[in-house]
Motif scaffolding. Structure first.
Motif, mmCIF file in Angstrom:
data_model
loop_
_atom_site.group_PDB
_atom_site.id
_atom_site.type_symbol
_atom_site.label_atom_id
_atom_site.label_comp_id
_atom_site.label_asym_id
_atom_site.label_seq_id
_atom_site.Cartn_x
_atom_site.Cartn_y
_atom_site.Cartn_z
ATOM 1 N N SER A 27 0.821 -1.209 0.000
ATOM 2 C CA SER A 27 0.000 0.000 0.000
ATOM 3 C C SER A 27 0.856 1.261 0.000
ATOM 4 O O SER A 27 2.026 1.244 0.400
ATOM 5 N N LYS A 28 0.252 2.352 -0.466
ATOM 6 C CA LYS A 28 0.894 3.657 -0.360
ATOM 7 C C LYS A 28 -0.157 4.747 -0.384
ATOM 8 O O LYS A 28 -1.261 4.568 -0.907
ATOM 9 N N LYS A 29 0.201 5.879 0.205
ATOM 10 C CA LYS A 29 -0.681 7.037 0.233
ATOM 11 C C LYS A 29 -0.517 7.813 -1.072
ATOM 12 O O LYS A 29 0.589 7.959 -1.598
ATOM 13 N N ASP A 260 -5.026 -2.515 6.487
ATOM 14 C CA ASP A 260 -4.164 -2.891 5.363
ATOM 15 C C ASP A 260 -3.418 -1.689 4.791
ATOM 16 O O ASP A 260 -2.411 -1.858 4.092
ATOM 17 N N PHE A 261 -3.935 -0.486 5.054
ATOM 18 C CA PHE A 261 -3.366 0.722 4.477
ATOM 19 C C PHE A 261 -2.402 1.383 5.462
ATOM 20 O O PHE A 261 -2.344 1.034 6.643
ATOM 21 N N GLN A 262 -1.674 2.364 4.976
ATOM 22 C CA GLN A 262 -0.756 3.091 5.838
ATOM 23 C C GLN A 262 -1.511 3.943 6.852
ATOM 24 O O GLN A 262 -2.674 4.283 6.663
ATOM 25 N N GLU A 263 -0.843 4.277 7.935
ATOM 26 C CA GLU A 263 -1.452 5.145 8.934
ATOM 27 C C GLU A 263 -1.695 6.531 8.332
ATOM 28 O O GLU A 263 -1.003 6.952 7.392
ATOM 29 N N LEU A 290 -6.264 -1.539 -5.807
ATOM 30 C CA LEU A 290 -7.491 -0.957 -5.273
ATOM 31 C C LEU A 290 -7.214 0.488 -4.869
ATOM 32 O O LEU A 290 -6.242 0.765 -4.153
ATOM 33 N N TYR A 291 -8.060 1.398 -5.325
ATOM 34 C CA TYR A 291 -7.965 2.815 -4.974
ATOM 35 C C TYR A 291 -9.114 3.139 -4.031
ATOM 36 O O TYR A 291 -10.268 2.795 -4.308
ATOM 37 N N HIS A 300 -5.704 6.424 -0.683
ATOM 38 C CA HIS A 300 -4.600 5.485 -0.717
ATOM 39 C C HIS A 300 -4.826 4.498 -1.858
ATOM 40 O O HIS A 300 -5.934 4.372 -2.387
ATOM 41 N N GLN A 301 -3.775 3.772 -2.200
ATOM 42 C CA GLN A 301 -3.887 2.657 -3.127
ATOM 43 C C GLN A 301 -3.188 1.460 -2.529
ATOM 44 O O GLN A 301 -2.264 1.593 -1.713
ATOM 45 N N ILE A 302 -3.647 0.264 -2.917
ATOM 46 C CA ILE A 302 -3.061 -0.952 -2.372
ATOM 47 C C ILE A 302 -3.082 -2.040 -3.435
ATOM 48 O O ILE A 302 -4.078 -2.219 -4.139
#
Length: 316
Positions: A27-29, A260-263, A290-291, A300-302
């Motif tokens: 994942s990333k922001k 699952d995503f970043q804080e 996934l957006y 975020h996207q993962i």
């Protein structure tokens, strides 16, 4: 073969099942430029527009529900505001392509007609050959979000709805077919039969993006949601497959949760455990991106396993 499921599992059971079978994710922001001081969340997946990779996003102040939908172009791993693109007075954008047109929609808010100080809302639709020529052409019923449409490539258009209240409770998914965009109106949307058994009466969900699968099934990306004992909201990204010919479907399955995503930031404390499925890009090799809007404050996207592959292998 698809099985007809009349009693899907509740949020707690779906979550336990997901956590017990969690797969590798990256994942990333997503970083946005050109709207400093505003949050961008509840985005679409990227789409190609006039040779540019574009995202539409909900842009608003942290303490407000009055948002605008703006368009951003990918540049150097960031998304930069397209200053020449239209700005729409909407929340929660979505898009699809019907024949040679882009169809873009979102949620329009207005003062509630009966409850003083409250907001009403409805889904509105625009169409055009590109984002610069979008014209409003229809709207959904009052107090209904998450209306989505899909070109089935056989002359029919699939319509997924989400009534609430006397018919839909906290929010259930309905489905119908139309022959053209000219038939997309409030009466047709209100009359769409419910897909039975998907959500407990105390829980809710909706469709966020539709995918035409190679075997003719519709892959539905959506959300399933519930309250906890302290009335905090919990939204999970989910999918299921739907057969538009006989209305059979697979059970709902969760594909991503907030952890699952970043804080990151949250609009309010009760919205911390919320992800809103914006869109999904199938990138091949069994993977997908996934957006999502995260905690009503960020996007975020993962990268995950492609959740629609198993549905494409079903015989229909």
């Amino acid at each position: 073969m698809l099985k007809v499921h009349f009693n899907d599992k509740r949020c707690k059971e779906l979550l336990e099942e997901y956590l017990n079978n969690s797969q590798e994710k990256v994942s990333k922001k997503i970083v946005f430029e050109g709207v400093e001081g505003f949050d961008v969340y509840n985005i679409t997946a990227p789409f190609n527009m006039l040779g540019k990779k574009v995202i539409a996003g909900r842009v608003e102040k942290r303490d407000s529900e009055h948002s605008k939908v703006m368009f951003f172009e990918e540049k150097n791993d960031k998304y930069v505001l397209m200053k020449d693109a239209p700005v729409l007075e909407l929340q929660d954008p979505f898009f699809t392509f019907i024949k040679d047109e882009i169809i873009l929609g979102g949620v329009e808010i207005y003062p509630h007609k009966e409850i003083k100080g409250a907001l009403g809302y409805r889904t509105v639709f625009f169409r055009g050959k590109d984002i610069y020529s979008l014209k409003r052409f229809t709207k959904g019923p009052e107090m209904m979000k998450d209306i989505r449409i899909l070109d089935l490539r056989n002359g029919k258009i699939a319509v997924f709805t989400r009534p609430q209240g006397q018919i839909g409770g906290r929010g259930k998914i309905g489905f119908t077919l139309i022959n053209s965009l000219d038939e997309l109106n409030e009466d047709v949307i209100v009359s769409a039969p419910l897909i039975e058994g998907q959500f407990d009466e105390e829980e809710w969900g909706g469709a966020n993006e539709l995918h035409f699968l190679k075997n003719g099934l519709i892959g539905v990306l959506g959300h399933v949601a519930c309250f906890d004992g302290e009335m905090n909201r919990h939204y999970y990204s989910m999918v299921f497959a739907f057969n538009p010919t006989n209305f059979e479907r697979t059970p709902i399955k969760i594909i991503a949760v907030r952890d699952d995503f970043q804080e990151g930031e949250s609009k309010r404390a009760d919205l911390k455990d919320v992800i809103f499925s914006g869109g999904l890009i199938r990138i091949g090799n069994g993977r997908a991106i996934l957006y999502a809007g995260v905690s009503d404050a960020e996007a975020h996207q993962i990268e995950i396993q492609d959740p629609f592959l198993e549905y494409e292998n079903l015989k229909v």
